[in-house]
Scaffold this motif. Structure first.
Motif, PDB file in Angstrom:
ATOM      1  N   PRO A   2      64.904  26.059  16.004  1.00  0.00           N
ATOM      2  CA  PRO A   2      64.204  26.961  16.916  1.00  0.00           C
ATOM      3  C   PRO A   2      63.902  26.259  18.232  1.00  0.00           C
ATOM      4  O   PRO A   2      63.764  25.028  18.284  1.00  0.00           O
ATOM      5  CB  PRO A   2      62.918  27.294  16.159  1.00  0.00           C
ATOM      6  N   ASP A   3      63.769  27.030  19.285  1.00  0.00           N
ATOM      7  CA  ASP A   3      63.379  26.444  20.571  1.00  0.00           C
ATOM      8  C   ASP A   3      61.921  26.022  20.561  1.00  0.00           C
ATOM      9  O   ASP A   3      61.551  25.018  21.192  1.00  0.00           O
ATOM     10  CB  ASP A   3      63.601  27.468  21.697  1.00  0.00           C
ATOM     11  N   VAL A   4      61.094  26.796  19.876  1.00  0.00           N
ATOM     12  CA  VAL A   4      59.655  26.524  19.833  1.00  0.00           C
ATOM     13  C   VAL A   4      59.187  26.602  18.388  1.00  0.00           C
ATOM     14  O   VAL A   4      59.541  27.543  17.659  1.00  0.00           O
ATOM     15  CB  VAL A   4      58.858  27.538  20.686  1.00  0.00           C
ATOM     16  N   LEU A   5      58.416  25.597  17.972  1.00  0.00           N
ATOM     17  CA  LEU A   5      57.787  25.577  16.658  1.00  0.00           C
ATOM     18  C   LEU A   5      56.280  25.709  16.844  1.00  0.00           C
ATOM     19  O   LEU A   5      55.676  24.984  17.638  1.00  0.00           O
ATOM     20  CB  LEU A   5      58.095  24.264  15.933  1.00  0.00           C
ATOM     21  N   VAL A   6      55.677  26.654  16.118  1.00  0.00           N
ATOM     22  CA  VAL A   6      54.227  26.840  16.142  1.00  0.00           C
ATOM     23  C   VAL A   6      53.719  26.642  14.726  1.00  0.00           C
ATOM     24  O   VAL A   6      54.166  27.332  13.805  1.00  0.00           O
ATOM     25  CB  VAL A   6      53.830  28.252  16.623  1.00  0.00           C
ATOM     26  N   THR A   7      52.797  25.696  14.528  1.00  0.00           N
ATOM     27  CA  THR A   7      52.206  25.493  13.212  1.00  0.00           C
ATOM     28  C   THR A   7      50.727  25.835  13.257  1.00  0.00           C
ATOM     29  O   THR A   7      50.031  25.562  14.240  1.00  0.00           O
ATOM     30  CB  THR A   7      52.376  24.047  12.715  1.00  0.00           C
ATOM     31  N   LEU A   8      50.264  26.436  12.182  1.00  0.00           N
ATOM     32  CA  LEU A   8      48.876  26.825  12.031  1.00  0.00           C
ATOM     33  C   LEU A   8      48.305  26.145  10.789  1.00  0.00           C
ATOM     34  O   LEU A   8      49.039  25.873   9.839  1.00  0.00           O
ATOM     35  CB  LEU A   8      48.760  28.349  11.913  1.00  0.00           C
ATOM     36  N   GLU A   9      47.020  25.863  10.817  1.00  0.00           N
ATOM     37  CA  GLU A   9      46.334  25.094   9.776  1.00  0.00           C
ATOM     38  C   GLU A   9      46.818  23.650   9.736  1.00  0.00           C
ATOM     39  O   GLU A   9      46.676  22.967   8.716  1.00  0.00           O
ATOM     40  CB  GLU A   9      46.476  25.735   8.385  1.00  0.00           C
ATOM     41  N   SER A  10      47.390  23.163  10.808  1.00  0.00           N
ATOM     42  CA  SER A  10      47.932  21.800  10.828  1.00  0.00           C
ATOM     43  C   SER A  10      46.858  20.810  11.283  1.00  0.00           C
ATOM     44  O   SER A  10      46.269  20.963  12.347  1.00  0.00           O
ATOM     45  CB  SER A  10      49.157  21.721  11.736  1.00  0.00           C
ATOM     46  N   ASP A  11      46.632  19.800  10.455  1.00  0.00           N
ATOM     47  CA  ASP A  11      45.639  18.758  10.749  1.00  0.00           C
ATOM     48  C   ASP A  11      46.332  17.506  11.267  1.00  0.00           C
ATOM     49  O   ASP A  11      47.518  17.536  11.628  1.00  0.00           O
ATOM     50  CB  ASP A  11      44.790  18.473   9.514  1.00  0.00           C
ATOM     51  N   LEU A  12      45.608  16.402  11.295  1.00  0.00           N
ATOM     52  CA  LEU A  12      46.177  15.155  11.825  1.00  0.00           C
ATOM     53  C   LEU A  12      47.336  14.668  10.970  1.00  0.00           C
ATOM     54  O   LEU A  12      48.324  14.155  11.503  1.00  0.00           O
ATOM     55  CB  LEU A  12      45.087  14.086  11.913  1.00  0.00           C
ATOM     56  N   TRP A  13      47.258  14.845   9.646  1.00  0.00           N
ATOM     57  CA  TRP A  13      48.372  14.439   8.775  1.00  0.00           C
ATOM     58  C   TRP A  13      49.633  15.207   9.146  1.00  0.00           C
ATOM     59  O   TRP A  13      50.710  14.630   9.264  1.00  0.00           O
ATOM     60  CB  TRP A  13      48.011  14.686   7.306  1.00  0.00           C
ATOM     61  N   TRP A  14      49.504  16.523   9.329  1.00  0.00           N
ATOM     62  CA  TRP A  14      50.660  17.327   9.710  1.00  0.00           C
ATOM     63  C   TRP A  14      51.172  16.922  11.090  1.00  0.00           C
ATOM     64  O   TRP A  14      52.385  16.905  11.329  1.00  0.00           O
ATOM     65  CB  TRP A  14      50.296  18.809   9.681  1.00  0.00           C
ATOM     66  N   GLN A  15      50.276  16.598  11.998  1.00  0.00           N
ATOM     67  CA  GLN A  15      50.708  16.154  13.323  1.00  0.00           C
ATOM     68  C   GLN A  15      51.567  14.891  13.215  1.00  0.00           C
ATOM     69  O   GLN A  15      52.607  14.774  13.878  1.00  0.00           O
ATOM     70  CB  GLN A  15      49.495  15.884  14.206  1.00  0.00           C
ATOM     71  N   GLN A  16      51.147  13.962  12.368  1.00  0.00           N
ATOM     72  CA  GLN A  16      51.914  12.726  12.203  1.00  0.00           C
ATOM     73  C   GLN A  16      53.308  13.003  11.644  1.00  0.00           C
ATOM     74  O   GLN A  16      54.287  12.353  12.034  1.00  0.00           O
ATOM     75  CB  GLN A  16      51.142  11.776  11.286  1.00  0.00           C
ATOM     76  N   GLN A  17      53.406  13.969  10.742  1.00  0.00           N
ATOM     77  CA  GLN A  17      54.719  14.318  10.190  1.00  0.00           C
ATOM     78  C   GLN A  17      55.588  15.006  11.236  1.00  0.00           C
ATOM     79  O   GLN A  17      56.788  14.708  11.370  1.00  0.00           O
ATOM     80  CB  GLN A  17      54.565  15.238   8.973  1.00  0.00           C
ATOM     81  N   LEU A  18      54.999  15.918  11.990  1.00  0.00           N
ATOM     82  CA  LEU A  18      55.768  16.697  12.963  1.00  0.00           C
ATOM     83  C   LEU A  18      56.115  15.879  14.203  1.00  0.00           C
ATOM     84  O   LEU A  18      57.100  16.186  14.886  1.00  0.00           O
ATOM     85  CB  LEU A  18      54.982  17.943  13.348  1.00  0.00           C
ATOM     86  N   ASP A  19      55.337  14.863  14.496  1.00  0.00           N
ATOM     87  CA  ASP A  19      55.651  14.005  15.639  1.00  0.00           C
ATOM     88  C   ASP A  19      56.984  13.301  15.469  1.00  0.00           C
ATOM     89  O   ASP A  19      57.576  12.825  16.450  1.00  0.00           O
ATOM     90  CB  ASP A  19      54.542  12.970  15.857  1.00  0.00           C
ATOM     91  N   GLN A  20      57.484  13.238  14.239  1.00  0.00           N
ATOM     92  CA  GLN A  20      58.795  12.639  14.002  1.00  0.00           C
ATOM     93  C   GLN A  20      59.920  13.475  14.612  1.00  0.00           C
ATOM     94  O   GLN A  20      61.046  13.007  14.741  1.00  0.00           O
ATOM     95  CB  GLN A  20      59.018  12.472  12.496  1.00  0.00           C
ATOM     96  N   LEU A  21      59.601  14.701  15.003  1.00  0.00           N
ATOM     97  CA  LEU A  21      60.578  15.581  15.645  1.00  0.00           C
ATOM     98  C   LEU A  21      60.594  15.423  17.165  1.00  0.00           C
ATOM     99  O   LEU A  21      61.313  16.145  17.852  1.00  0.00           O
ATOM    100  CB  LEU A  21      60.268  17.042  15.314  1.00  0.00           C
TER     101      LEU A  21
END
Length: 373
Positions: free
Chosen positions: A134-153
């Motif tokens: 996708p061009d844009v990813l929107v995550t909801l209910e995402s905390d710092l742990w999820w941010q660390q995982q998604l930052d790999q993108l």
């Protein structure tokens, strides 16, 4: 025919219960229990149809009481179907299908995923992102742990907006395309964010984006729907003033056919690409028989739709939703709902109760700035 007393009495009780479940959501009572009854309209329609079949088969329809019960059950079935039928293929589509299915310079795809904060199955989501790109990813209910995982993108999605929270209302946006004039706002409640930006397509055209996740009316959240309704309506009042291509997306904690969501559409003037195509029920991912559409994407008349997909379960209680839109310039699409005289009075009352006004909503198209990294 079964005409003894106990069976008609049992049917009478079931008919009264069904009637209450059908009529209470039509009221303006904002208590969570009443507002929640508007969610399972599909399920209540099925129950109405089953009860109707049983009544016709087992009651003596020559009796006035039996005839009244059958008519009331039929009315309940009609009311439930009236609300949900726009989200079936029996209804005409509100948004035209794009003439081409190929991605181009003027297309945008948005993947919205309520990840469930306690879910730790990030690999499944990142796999879907790599698959669908996708061009844009929107995550909801995402905390710092999820941010660390998604930052790999970040190598593929260099532009981002981050608001990690551990209260079930964290939100993140990751984009392949440049983001401009970004703002994170807490419009109604001090711990419930919304995100606002412009995204620059490959053609250079900018699209206004608003992402929201208002708190639901629920026993563990807000006793009434007042806060949720105000956040949706204050955003609707703001985006109605925008003349640029615009998209609103997120988990609205409200079903597509509710009075509040319909009022949001009326006031904003935005279109729903699901109309005439299906419900795309995104919640609850774990219970096949208890599902309704809580995750949404609405857009201005500038777009046609290329694709709508409900993606596989990622371990959350929500399915991710992927939409691909094509910027066409202003189309001839028209809403299937119309703003009525008393709608504006209802909007004014809801906003006044929460002391918010549309001019408090950040309007990215009015701001000049540099891309956000």
């Amino acid at each position: 025919m079964i005409t003894d007393y106990p069976m008609p009495a049992g049917f009478a009780v079931l008919t009264v219960i069904l009637l209450l479940l059908t009529l209470l959501p039509l009221s303006r009572i904002k208590h969570w229990l009443v507002r929640g009854l508007g969610f399972p309209r599909l399920q209540l329609a099925v129950l109405s149809a089953l009860l109707l079949l049983m009544q016709v088969a087992m009651l003596d329809i020559s009796r006035a009481g039996s005839a009244v019960m059958i008519l009331l059950t039929l009315a309940c079935l009609f009311i439930q179907l009236w609300w949900i039928w726009p989200y079936t293929r029996l209804h005409r589509t509100e948004v035209a299908l794009s003439k081409t299915a190929d991605p181009g310079l003027d297309t945008i795809s948005i993947l919205t995923a309520n990840v469930l904060m306690t879910n730790r199955n990030a690999a499944t989501l990142t796999g879907l992102i790599k698959q669908h790109q996708p061009d844009v990813l929107v995550t909801l209910e995402s905390d710092l742990w999820w941010q660390q995982q998604l930052d790999q993108l970040s190598s593929s999605y260099p532009y981002s907006i981050k608001c990690p929270l551990d209260n079930l209302y964290g939100m993140h946006v990751y984009s392949r395309l440049p983001l401009h004039n970004v703002a994170i706002q807490f419009l109604v409640q001090p711990d419930v964010p919304s995100m606002h930006a412009e995204v620059e397509l490959q053609s250079g055209q900018r699209v206004v984006l608003h992402f929201v996740h208002p708190a639901p009316p629920a026993p563990t959240e807000n006793e009434s729907s007042a806060e949720r309704d105000a956040e949706l309506l204050v955003l609707a009042g703001s985006v109605a003033q925008c003349r640029q291509p615009l998209i609103v997306s997120g988990d609205l904690n409200d079903v597509a056919w509710s009075e509040t969501t319909r009022l949001f559409r009326k006031l904003s003037g935005l279109l729903d690409p699901r109309i005439g195509r299906g419900m795309f029920n995104s919640f609850h991912a774990g219970y096949p028989f208890i599902r309704w559409p809580l995750d949404h994407l609405f857009h201005s008349k500038h777009f046609s739709v290329q694709q709508i997909l409900r993606l596989p379960n990622i371990g959350s209680d929500h399915f991710p939703l992927l939409m691909r839109l094509c910027l066409e310039g202003k189309t001839s699409a028209e809403q299937t709902v119309a703003l009525e005289a008393d709608d504006l009075e209802l909007v004014a009352d809801d906003l006044a109760e929460q002391a918010v006004t549309p001019d408090q909503v950040h309007r990215p198209e009015r701001t000049t700035g540099t891309p956000v990294a």
